[in-house]
Design a protein around this motif. Structure first.
Motif, PDB file in Angstrom:
ATOM      1  N   TYR A  49       2.533  -4.739  -9.381  1.00 55.44           N
ATOM      2  CA  TYR A  49       2.225  -3.343  -9.607  1.00 55.44           C
ATOM      3  C   TYR A  49       1.171  -3.217 -11.107  1.00 55.44           C
ATOM      4  CZ  TYR A  49       4.940  -1.171  -6.017  1.00 55.44           C
ATOM      5  OH  TYR A  49       5.456  -0.753  -4.857  1.00 55.44           O
ATOM      6  N   GLU A  54       0.383  -0.420  -6.020  1.00 60.28           N
ATOM      7  CA  GLU A  54       0.635  -1.982  -5.587  1.00 60.28           C
ATOM      8  C   GLU A  54      -0.674  -2.861  -5.657  1.00 60.28           C
ATOM      9  OE1 GLU A  54       3.754  -3.022  -2.372  1.00 60.28           O
ATOM     10  OE2 GLU A  54       1.908  -3.927  -1.635  1.00 60.28           O
ATOM     11  N   GLN A  68       6.424   1.576  -9.782  1.00 60.55           N
ATOM     12  CA  GLN A  68       6.061   1.580 -11.208  1.00 60.55           C
ATOM     13  C   GLN A  68       5.992   2.898 -11.617  1.00 60.55           C
ATOM     14  OE1 GLN A  68       2.306  -0.298 -12.561  1.00 60.55           O
ATOM     15  NE2 GLN A  68       3.520  -1.386 -14.350  1.00 60.55           N
ATOM     16  N   SER A  74       9.579  -0.675 -13.934  1.00 60.25           N
ATOM     17  CA  SER A  74       9.528  -0.757 -12.340  1.00 60.25           C
ATOM     18  C   SER A  74      10.682  -1.044 -11.750  1.00 60.25           C
ATOM     19  CB  SER A  74       8.561  -2.153 -12.250  1.00 60.25           C
ATOM     20  OG  SER A  74       8.510  -2.497 -10.804  1.00 60.25           O
TER      21      SER A  74
END
Lengths: 115, 112
Positions: A49, A54, A68, A74
């Motif tokens: 991330y 992503e 995240q 995260s």
């Protein structure tokens, strides 16, 4: 400067359950990567991330998902746990967007056992 | 696709002897190469990395590695082993495709 931290350190779940693992990145780092390390093997890349999006994914099924947050911490979520999901889950943070070529700093990991 | 092969799952040396851990890689593009060390119940710590600059890379704790394109190798060496070097060592390869591949690891034992 605080390093990468992960919680919990150990976790036991049963097959079919869901689990959430957490990672706090090192101060100033905006990229987080997650890895699965089965016993006796090298880590395998799950996903990365960057700034809450992503940014690359390894060969893991969709039941492995992540988030995240604005503070760059995260989460790794795994649904419908299987016995083979038992492993050490490692989080690593880095300072920039360059795939994995920036130096990554690893946390101590979360040991997940699925019974 | 990129991959890494670490030759020898276990290496044992005497204290003060040369450490040589072998790593061969496969990559269709110029690779970035890494060596990490993992102590029991801990995460990975970067020893050194190769990013297409000097082929001989010096890392922490007296370790170094040499990138040899003709041999597709990136072996890790240390002239004199110390007891504190006993750990698991991982070689890894990456490119700018957001993937990173680790080898299976080599466990280094140092005998007194």
């Amino acid at each position: 400067e605080t390093g990468v931290t992960q919680s919990p350190t150990h976790l036991i779940k049963t097959r079919g359950q869901q689990v959430t693992l957490r990672c706090s990145s090192q101060s100033g780092h905006n990229t987080v990567s997650w890895y699965q390390q089965a016993l006796g093997q090298g880590p395998q890349f799950i996903f990365q991330y960057y700034r809450e999006e992503e940014n690359g994914r390894g060969n893991f099924p969709p039941r492995f998902s992540g988030l995240q947050f604005p503070n760059y911490s995260s989460e790794l979520n795994v649904n419908a746990l299987e016995l083979d999901d038992s492993a050490l889950y490692l989080c690593a943070s880095s300072a920039g967007l360059a795939g994995h070529t920036d130096t990554q700093y690893f946390g101590p990991g979360t040991r997940l056992t699925v019974l | 696709a990129q991959s890494v092969t670490q030759l020898g799952s276990h290496v044992s040396v005497s204290e003060g002897a040369l450490v040589l851990l072998r790593c061969n890689y496969s990559s269709s593009v110029p690779p970035y190469l890494f060596w990490y060390v993992q102590y029991p119940n801990q995460g990975l710590q970067l020893l050194l990395k190769y990013t297409s600059a000097a082929t001989l890379v010096k890392g922490i704790n007296g370790f170094e590695a040499e990138f040899k394109k003709s041999e597709t190798s990136f072996h890790l060496t240390k002239p004199s082993a110390h007891m504190s070097d006993a750990a698991e060592y991982f070689c890894a390869v990456s490119s700018n495709n957001n993937d990173m591949r680790f080898g299976a690891g080599t466990r280094l034992t140092v005998k007194p």
